[in-house]
Design a protein around this motif. Structure first.
Motif, PDB file in Angstrom:
ATOM      1  N   GLU A 221      39.443  28.584  46.512  1.00 27.10           N
ATOM      2  CA  GLU A 221      39.714  28.109  47.869  1.00 27.10           C
ATOM      3  C   GLU A 221      40.793  28.950  48.543  1.00 27.10           C
ATOM      4  O   GLU A 221      41.859  29.197  47.969  1.00 27.10           O
ATOM      5  N   ILE A 222      40.535  29.341  49.766  1.00 26.42           N
ATOM      6  CA  ILE A 222      41.544  30.095  50.512  1.00 26.42           C
ATOM      7  C   ILE A 222      42.743  29.209  50.839  1.00 26.42           C
ATOM      8  O   ILE A 222      43.874  29.690  50.949  1.00 26.42           O
ATOM      9  N   THR A 223      42.508  27.902  50.960  1.00 29.96           N
ATOM     10  CA  THR A 223      43.631  26.984  51.189  1.00 29.96           C
ATOM     11  C   THR A 223      44.589  26.995  50.000  1.00 29.96           C
ATOM     12  O   THR A 223      45.808  26.931  50.181  1.00 29.96           O
ATOM     13  N   ASP A 224      44.048  27.105  48.784  1.00 31.60           N
ATOM     14  CA  ASP A 224      44.911  27.172  47.600  1.00 31.60           C
ATOM     15  C   ASP A 224      45.713  28.476  47.594  1.00 31.60           C
ATOM     16  O   ASP A 224      46.875  28.497  47.175  1.00 31.60           O
ATOM     17  N   ALA A 225      45.087  29.558  48.049  1.00 29.95           N
ATOM     18  CA  ALA A 225      45.796  30.834  48.102  1.00 29.95           C
ATOM     19  C   ALA A 225      46.953  30.770  49.097  1.00 29.95           C
ATOM     20  O   ALA A 225      48.061  31.254  48.827  1.00 29.95           O
ATOM     21  N   ILE A 226      46.709  30.171  50.254  1.00 29.18           N
ATOM     22  CA  ILE A 226      47.775  30.048  51.258  1.00 29.18           C
ATOM     23  C   ILE A 226      48.865  29.103  50.766  1.00 29.18           C
ATOM     24  O   ILE A 226      50.060  29.337  50.973  1.00 29.18           O
ATOM     25  N   GLN A 227      48.468  28.036  50.057  1.00 24.41           N
ATOM     26  CA  GLN A 227      49.455  27.123  49.486  1.00 24.41           C
ATOM     27  C   GLN A 227      50.320  27.849  48.454  1.00 24.41           C
ATOM     28  O   GLN A 227      51.536  27.616  48.373  1.00 24.41           O
ATOM     29  N   TRP A 228      49.733  28.746  47.685  1.00 22.28           N
ATOM     30  CA  TRP A 228      50.500  29.546  46.722  1.00 22.28           C
ATOM     31  C   TRP A 228      51.551  30.367  47.458  1.00 22.28           C
ATOM     32  O   TRP A 228      52.699  30.457  47.004  1.00 22.28           O
ATOM     33  N   LEU A 229      51.187  30.966  48.574  1.00 18.66           N
ATOM     34  CA  LEU A 229      52.152  31.741  49.364  1.00 18.66           C
ATOM     35  C   LEU A 229      53.300  30.854  49.841  1.00 18.66           C
ATOM     36  O   LEU A 229      54.475  31.246  49.793  1.00 18.66           O
ATOM     37  N   ILE A 230      52.967  29.643  50.284  1.00 19.04           N
ATOM     38  CA  ILE A 230      53.999  28.703  50.733  1.00 19.04           C
ATOM     39  C   ILE A 230      54.927  28.347  49.577  1.00 19.04           C
ATOM     40  O   ILE A 230      56.160  28.355  49.716  1.00 19.04           O
TER      41      ILE A 230
END
Length: 355
Positions: A194-203
């Motif tokens: 999920e791209i949402t998980d990738a962005i959450q990792w960045l956060i």
């Protein structure tokens, strides 16, 4: 900056049309949805495009070619299965290199383009920049939670209990930081990266993630209702142009385009309407927000608020509305006797019958 355009999805919500056609090539105002996205990318000053394709790659590649028609240089990247948006970033790693990039979902439609978004990203260069819009049912989308300052603090993909009504629009901008995030992912409960998980990792790694809440128009053209709505919106901006053959006994009202090679005979056409090259409209009524593609036939019939794909024919049918009619479809009246419906339908078809 490069672009990564995703054009590999199966389009299950547009079946049976997408059994034989790529969902990104279903036309809006007689132009494939995908083309609007490519034009928006070119207008934002991006030239190099990696296009992720799947089972419909031959059709996509035939339509887009090398990208020169859009002022782009297109490289095709094969995805064996639709395993998530972040998986598309993973397989594009070598192509993207250390460049910033904009990721654009090929079946999304955004009014006003992405120039402002790209300009802001280039100036500020956060690790990620996302577009958000308010939706009635956030459970169908990736959802963002913002703090009091408007910064993104959490993301969740299709949550059962959404924490906001802010859905992610299908345009994302990333620095190369996102590759570290994608490399750390494991498949979600849906079996996808999920791209949402990738962005959450960045956060979670204290990388800066910015957002813009858009007030303009956005649609994921994944179902018939949304396709018809986007068609309506595009046709609202139509400028009248009668280039085909118009018979003396015709009534043409409002913003109507009749392309070269089309013919309208003894018919009433009320715009906004576009009638493609080689199409024939005879003894018929074509009402507002209808797109008629190339080489269609409408004879002794009425149609409104609909999309006809290439070579479809409607003959002797009194009223059709809010319909998406596929390539080479023939629509004719049923015989008066016996009073029965005779249907030949593909898998996953949907039919509404007034009996």
């Amino acid at each position: 900056m490069k672009a990564l355009v995703l054009a590999g999805g199966a389009g299950t919500r547009l079946r049976p049309i997408t059994h034989t056609s790529a969902k990104q090539l279903v036309p809006v105002a007689n132009k494939p949805v995908l083309f609007y996205g490519l034009e928006a990318i070119a207008a934002a000053g991006v030239r190099e495009v990696g296009m992720v394709v799947g089972d419909t790659h031959e059709e996509i590649e035939s339509a887009v070619g090398d990208g020169s028609a859009f002022g782009l240089e297109v490289t095709y990247l094969r995805q064996d299965a639709p395993l998530g948006l972040a998986h598309a970033v993973l397989i594009a790693r070598d192509y993207l290199g250390d460049d910033d990039f904009v990721m654009y979902l090929g079946d999304n439609f955004i009014v006003g383009g992405i120039e402002t978004l790209v300009d802001r990203f280039r100036a500020e260069r956060p690790a990620a920049q996302i577009m958000l819009t308010r939706v009635a049912d956030p459970r169908q989308f990736g959802v963002a939670e913002l703090d009091a300052r408007g910064r993104v603090v959490a993301l969740e993909e299709k949550p059962i209990e959404p924490k906001s009504d802010l859905a992610l629009v299908g345009v994302y901008l990333f620095t190369p930081d996102v590759h570290d995030a994608v490399a750390s992912l494991k498949p979600s409960w849906r079996g996808e990266l999920e791209i949402t998980d990738a962005i959450q990792w960045l956060i979670d790694q204290d990388r800066r993630v910015e957002s813009s809440v858009i007030s303009g128009y956005w649609k994921d053209t994944g179902n018939v209702t949304d396709m018809l709505e986007v068609n309506r919106l595009v046709l609202d901006g139509l400028e009248r142009g009668l280039h085909g053959v118009i018979g003396d006994e015709c009534e043409i009202i409002g913003r109507v385009v009749v392309e070269t090679g089309a013919e309208v005979v003894r018919s009433r056409v009320v715009g906004p309407v576009v009638i493609g090259a080689g199409a024939v409209v005879r003894d018929s009524y074509v009402g507002p927000y209808t797109s008629v593609a190339e080489n269609c036939q409408i004879v002794d019939s009425e149609i409104e608020y609909s999309i006809l794909l290439r070579r479809a024919s409607i003959i002797g049918v009194r009223r059709i509305e809010a319909s998406l009619i596929g390539h080479d479809v023939e629509v004719t009246p049923a015989p008066n006797t016996p009073r029965a419906h005779r249907l030949v339908l593909g898998d996953h078809s949907k039919v509404q019958i007034s009996s």
